[in-house]
Design an enzyme around this catalytic site. Structure first.
Site, short mmCIF file in Angstrom:
data_model
loop_
_atom_site.label_atom_id
_atom_site.label_comp_id
_atom_site.label_asym_id
_atom_site.label_seq_id
_atom_site.Cartn_x
_atom_site.Cartn_y
_atom_site.Cartn_z
N SER A 223 0.79 -1.24 0.00
CA SER A 223 0.00 0.00 0.00
C SER A 223 0.81 1.28 0.00
O SER A 223 0.25 2.36 -0.17
CB SER A 223 -0.94 0.01 1.21
N LYS B 39 0.39 3.80 -2.66
CA LYS B 39 -0.65 4.84 -2.60
C LYS B 39 -0.05 6.25 -2.52
O LYS B 39 -0.76 7.24 -2.69
CB LYS B 39 -1.59 4.59 -1.43
N SER C 52 -5.57 3.67 4.68
CA SER C 52 -5.10 2.88 3.53
C SER C 52 -6.26 2.21 2.81
O SER C 52 -6.17 1.06 2.39
CB SER C 52 -4.06 1.84 3.95
#
Length: 265
Positions: A47, A50, A102
């Protein structure tokens, strides 16, 4: 008047304790690498990719833009902020959900809102990676969910983080420095977010940036700290456990601040 910034070693070089696959300690404003190990090693990213999703959003949409959630949300699974088809939510709240919780649902709706099409958004991510000269990075989605063709390295992540801080400024750091917050606070759809970055309470001066975990990537972390007008970025990849990840990041940040200082000459 010409101002030059330089880094002066303060103590003898010491080995940073490290059990993961790669790490880097970087000065943010000039992208000077203070220390690192396997910093160009290409690996799954989870993640923390991101960070690039956030970059594309900030550069291409106003934060007050209202997004209507559509059936694109069905492409999201894993961590989320529990938005549903028909919901209306601001890009600002989607970024809170992206960077604190997230949320994969936040990521896919950001992609749809910015590019009208997720593959086009991913193309924008890869175009930006080339523009930033990220030589070991390629994206296949906006979430960081595992794909063999979705990867980066510690050095590229540090450069991404430095760029995001540059364009996001205090507005960004006011988000990523929060341990918890609400989105849609004054509505019936109010939702409480708790930041996945526990270093906010473990290390003085931390104000971001992003955690990540998948089975393939292990426990990853990008952290930024500002002290005495000096900002340092730390990246750790493929740690075995969150506790180890946090402890070793603290050691890395200590190393950065204890061994180098910023001097104006």
């Amino acid at each position: 008047l010409i101002i030059s910034l330089t880094f002066i070693p303060l103590d003898s070089i010491k080995t940073i304790p490290f059990q993961g696959k790669s790490y880097i300690v970087m000065e943010a404003s000039n992208q000077i690498v203070i220390e690192g190990s396997n910093q160009d090693y290409i690996q799954s990213v989870a993640s923390i990719s991101k960070i690039m999703t956030c970059i594309i959003a900030i550069e291409n949409m106003e934060l007050d833009t209202i997004v209507t959630v559509d059936d694109t949300i069905n492409e999201a699974w894993g961590s989320g902020i529990y938005i549903h088809i028909g919901d209306k939510i601001s890009l600002r709240d989607l970024l809170y959900g992206l960077m604190l919780r997230s949320g994969n649902d936040a990521a896919v709706m950001i992609a749809k809102a910015v590019a009208k099409d997720i593959p086009k958004f991913v193309d924008m991510m890869n175009d930006k990676a080339k523009e930033l000269n990220l030589k070991n990075t390629h994206f296949k989605n906006a979430t960081g969910l595992h794909d063999d063709d979705h990867y980066t390295c510690a050095h590229d992540l540090a450069l991404m983080a430095a760029y995001l801080i540059q364009i996001g400024g205090e507005d960004l750091l006011n988000v990523t420095s929060l341990y918890d917050s609400y989105i849609r606070e004054d509505t019936k759809q109010s939702f409480w977010l708790v930041n996945t970055n526990k270093l906010l309470k473990l290390y003085d001066g931390v104000d971001g940036l992003k955690t990540g975990y998948t089975k393939e990537a292990g426990y990853c972390l990008v952290t930024t700290v500002k002290r005495n007008n000096q900002r340092i970025i730390g990246v750790l990849m493929k740690e075995s456990a969150p506790k180890t990840r946090n402890e070793e990041m603290c050691s890395m940040l200590d190393y950065g601040f204890n061994n180098y200082k910023q001097e104006i000459i």
